[in-house]
Design a protein around this motif. Structure first.
Motif, PDB file in Angstrom:
ATOM      1  N   SER A   1       0.822  -1.204   0.000  1.00 35.10           N
ATOM      2  CA  SER A   1       0.000   0.000   0.000  1.00 35.10           C
ATOM      3  C   SER A   1       0.863   1.264   0.000  1.00 35.10           C
ATOM      4  O   SER A   1       1.851   1.352   0.740  1.00 35.10           O
ATOM      5  CB  SER A   1      -0.924  -0.003   1.221  1.00 35.10           C
ATOM      6  OG  SER A   1      -1.667   1.171   1.296  1.00 35.10           O
ATOM      7  N   ASN A   2       0.517   2.243  -0.856  1.00 32.12           N
ATOM      8  CA  ASN A   2       1.196   3.549  -0.942  1.00 32.12           C
ATOM      9  C   ASN A   2       2.674   3.431  -1.323  1.00 32.12           C
ATOM     10  O   ASN A   2       3.479   4.311  -1.005  1.00 32.12           O
ATOM     11  CB  ASN A   2       1.086   4.312   0.393  1.00 32.12           C
ATOM     12  CG  ASN A   2      -0.351   4.601   0.760  1.00 32.12           C
ATOM     13  OD1 ASN A   2      -1.177   4.892  -0.097  1.00 32.12           O
ATOM     14  ND2 ASN A   2      -0.656   4.508   2.054  1.00 32.12           N
ATOM     15  N   ALA A   3       3.012   2.345  -2.033  1.00 32.00           N
ATOM     16  CA  ALA A   3       4.408   2.178  -2.432  1.00 32.00           C
ATOM     17  C   ALA A   3       4.713   2.871  -3.761  1.00 32.00           C
ATOM     18  O   ALA A   3       5.860   3.255  -4.016  1.00 32.00           O
ATOM     19  CB  ALA A   3       4.762   0.702  -2.532  1.00 32.00           C
ATOM     20  N   THR A   4       3.733   3.037  -4.629  1.00 32.08           N
ATOM     21  CA  THR A   4       3.978   3.688  -5.917  1.00 32.08           C
ATOM     22  C   THR A   4       4.178   5.191  -5.713  1.00 32.08           C
ATOM     23  O   THR A   4       3.605   5.793  -4.800  1.00 32.08           O
ATOM     24  CB  THR A   4       2.800   3.433  -6.873  1.00 32.08           C
ATOM     25  OG1 THR A   4       1.592   3.913  -6.285  1.00 32.08           O
ATOM     26  CG2 THR A   4       2.658   1.943  -7.175  1.00 32.08           C
ATOM     27  N   CYS A   5       4.983   5.790  -6.577  1.00 36.89           N
ATOM     28  CA  CYS A   5       5.310   7.205  -6.429  1.00 36.89           C
ATOM     29  C   CYS A   5       5.671   7.806  -7.778  1.00 36.89           C
ATOM     30  O   CYS A   5       5.893   7.094  -8.764  1.00 36.89           O
ATOM     31  CB  CYS A   5       6.472   7.379  -5.449  1.00 36.89           C
ATOM     32  SG  CYS A   5       7.993   6.542  -6.002  1.00 36.89           S
TER      33      CYS A   5
ATOM     34  N   CYS B   1       7.668   9.808  -0.992  1.00 39.43           N
ATOM     35  CA  CYS B   1       8.205   8.756  -0.121  1.00 39.43           C
ATOM     36  C   CYS B   1       8.740   9.392   1.164  1.00 39.43           C
ATOM     37  O   CYS B   1       9.566  10.313   1.107  1.00 39.43           O
ATOM     38  CB  CYS B   1       9.324   7.986  -0.820  1.00 39.43           C
ATOM     39  SG  CYS B   1       8.827   7.238  -2.406  1.00 39.43           S
ATOM     40  N   VAL B   2       8.279   8.912   2.290  1.00 41.20           N
ATOM     41  CA  VAL B   2       8.683   9.446   3.587  1.00 41.20           C
ATOM     42  C   VAL B   2       9.877   8.658   4.100  1.00 41.20           C
ATOM     43  O   VAL B   2       9.797   7.442   4.299  1.00 41.20           O
ATOM     44  CB  VAL B   2       7.530   9.389   4.599  1.00 41.20           C
ATOM     45  CG1 VAL B   2       7.972   9.946   5.952  1.00 41.20           C
ATOM     46  CG2 VAL B   2       6.324  10.146   4.063  1.00 41.20           C
TER      47      VAL B   2
ATOM     48  N   LYS C   1       7.169   3.415 -10.929  1.00 40.06           N
ATOM     49  CA  LYS C   1       8.155   3.755  -9.913  1.00 40.06           C
ATOM     50  C   LYS C   1       7.575   3.421  -8.534  1.00 40.06           C
ATOM     51  O   LYS C   1       6.377   3.545  -8.298  1.00 40.06           O
ATOM     52  CB  LYS C   1       8.509   5.240  -9.965  1.00 40.06           C
ATOM     53  CG  LYS C   1       9.327   5.659 -11.156  1.00 40.06           C
ATOM     54  CD  LYS C   1       9.709   7.134 -11.051  1.00 40.06           C
ATOM     55  CE  LYS C   1      10.602   7.573 -12.200  1.00 40.06           C
ATOM     56  NZ  LYS C   1      11.004   8.997 -12.042  1.00 40.06           N
ATOM     57  N   THR C   2       8.455   2.999  -7.614  1.00 45.46           N
ATOM     58  CA  THR C   2       8.041   2.752  -6.224  1.00 45.46           C
ATOM     59  C   THR C   2       9.090   3.342  -5.292  1.00 45.46           C
ATOM     60  O   THR C   2      10.223   3.655  -5.703  1.00 45.46           O
ATOM     61  CB  THR C   2       7.900   1.242  -5.927  1.00 45.46           C
ATOM     62  OG1 THR C   2       9.169   0.605  -6.151  1.00 45.46           O
ATOM     63  CG2 THR C   2       6.833   0.596  -6.792  1.00 45.46           C
TER      64      THR C   2
END
Length: 394
Positions: free
Chosen positions: A133-137, A143-144, A169-170
């Motif tokens: 979850s929330n890995a794509t960017c 990315c935190v 991208k991740t």
């Protein structure tokens, strides 16, 4: 003239009469009075009710439930298992030491039928899996740095990097790289798996009756080396083929080998110890235990890793294994004649026959013609014995 004494209240007088009546009724004696009613329909109902009660106790209570026996449930049990066989995948040959987990031979074990291998993982930085979850960017700002996702594969570095394939991208993570979804290779081990043999050695003990028995026939001619289980001819040869177990559970072996699943092997020891020990035999049944119709919880898989040391650096091979888990479940019940439950159930049966009299009395006094006449004859009060002189004449 003297003043008249006040009369006691009417309520107090009624209370005294009630108390006196209760006290007098306390010493009354009731005895049944027998009245013979010449009515065929009522007689048929009476005998039919008695017959039904008698059949219930004789057939169900004593024959089916064997309530004349003392019983014990849940025998003490020991299970030892052993798997034999070899198979192969696209890259190698597999033997028992590799595809059976755990290897101790207990009542619960897994046979690996398919694996997804992520080879040569090392500690470093690499793209996170797109399944997280929330890995794509798109940018580093997405990315935190320092964030740790419990369902992810490592600690995020704060960089947005290209994925292993495609244009996606991740977020980059620090951990074992490459991550599982990025470089895993699937291998199928189930080609020869239906022919694997499983020995299930089971011993049970009923401590109340000091009775023990096992599911292997005591022979010295190498019987177990050339037999397989058959319910009729080889009941005491507990060697089962894996394909037979899956088939008896009503499953398709190829589908089960790909997704994994849990199969229960149930051994039931129901023993009537009033009979010879040879009549106490195990009964086997097989069924799938995991809910295959619920996609979120069906199937069976687990992960393990093999670690290597090369040039002072640690690498590992991550394996996600799909397999058939076998759960051996043992239960049963033993019974033996005992005088106490026999007497209790006989007394219950004899008492229950009186239900016929109660039912017929109710019909007689409620629905029959001349019910008031019957009631008068059935319930009679005899006050002649209230005098002690009359009692002395008995």
């Amino acid at each position: 003239m003297a003043a008249a004494e006040p009369k006691p209240p009417a309520g107090a007088d009624a209370a005294r009469r009630l108390a006196g009546g209760c006290w007098s009724a306390l010493w009354d004696y009731e005895t049944p009075k027998v009245i013979v009613v010449k009515n065929r329909r009522l007689g048929v109902v009476y005998r039919a009710v008695q017959l039904l009660i008698l059949l219930y106790f004789v057939w169900y209570v004593f024959i089916v439930q064997k309530s004349y026996q003392d019983s014990e449930t849940g025998p003490e049990s020991s299970v030892i298992t052993k798997v034999k066989g070899i198979t192969y995948s696209e890259h190698k040959v597999w033997d028992v030491e590799e595809y059976v987990k755990p290897p101790e031979g207990g009542s619960v074990f897994s046979i690996i039928t398919r694996i997804e291998v992520t080879a040569s993982q090392t500690l470093g930085n690499c793209p996170e899996s797109v399944r997280v979850s929330n890995a794509t960017c798109d940018l580093d700002e997405d990315c935190v740095s320092g964030q740790l996702d419990m369902l992810g594969n490592g600690l995020r570095t704060g960089r947005c990097v290209p994925y292993y394939q495609g244009s996606a991208k991740t977020c980059e993570v620090s951990g074992w790289c490459p991550v599982e979804d990025g470089a895993s290779v699937s291998q199928f081990l189930g080609k020869m798996a239906p022919n694997f043999t499983i020995l299930i050695k089971n011993s049970i003990h009923y401590p109340k009756f000091q009775f023990s028995k096992g599911n292997i026939e005591h022979r010295k001619d190498g019987y177990l080396k050339h037999c397989t289980f058959d319910e009729v001819s080889d009941l005491y040869c507990p060697i089962f083929k894996l394909g037979f177990i899956v088939e008896q559970a009503g499953e398709n072996f190829t589908e089960l080998a790909h997704t994994g699943g849990v199969i229960g092997v149930v051994i039931n020891w129901d023993c009537d110890l009033d009979l010879p020990a040879s009549k106490c035999n195990p009964k086997y049944s097989f069924r799938r235990l995991d809910p295959k119709h619920i996609p979120a919880s069906s199937g069976y898989n687990f992960r393990f890793a093999k670690y290597y040391k090369t040039n002072n650096s640690t690498t590992r091979t991550l394996i996600k294994a799909y397999g058939i888990r076998i759960d051996v479940i043992v239960h049963g019940q033993a019974g033996k004649f005992s005088l106490i439950p026999t007497i209790i159930n006989l007394a219950t049966a004899l008492t229950s026959i009186g239900v016929g009299s109660f039912l017929c009395d109710w019909i007689l006094l409620t629905f029959m013609n001349k019910n008031k006449v019957y009631s008068h004859k059935k319930f009679d009060k005899d006050s002649t014995l209230a005098d002690p002189r009359g009692l002395a004449q008995l």
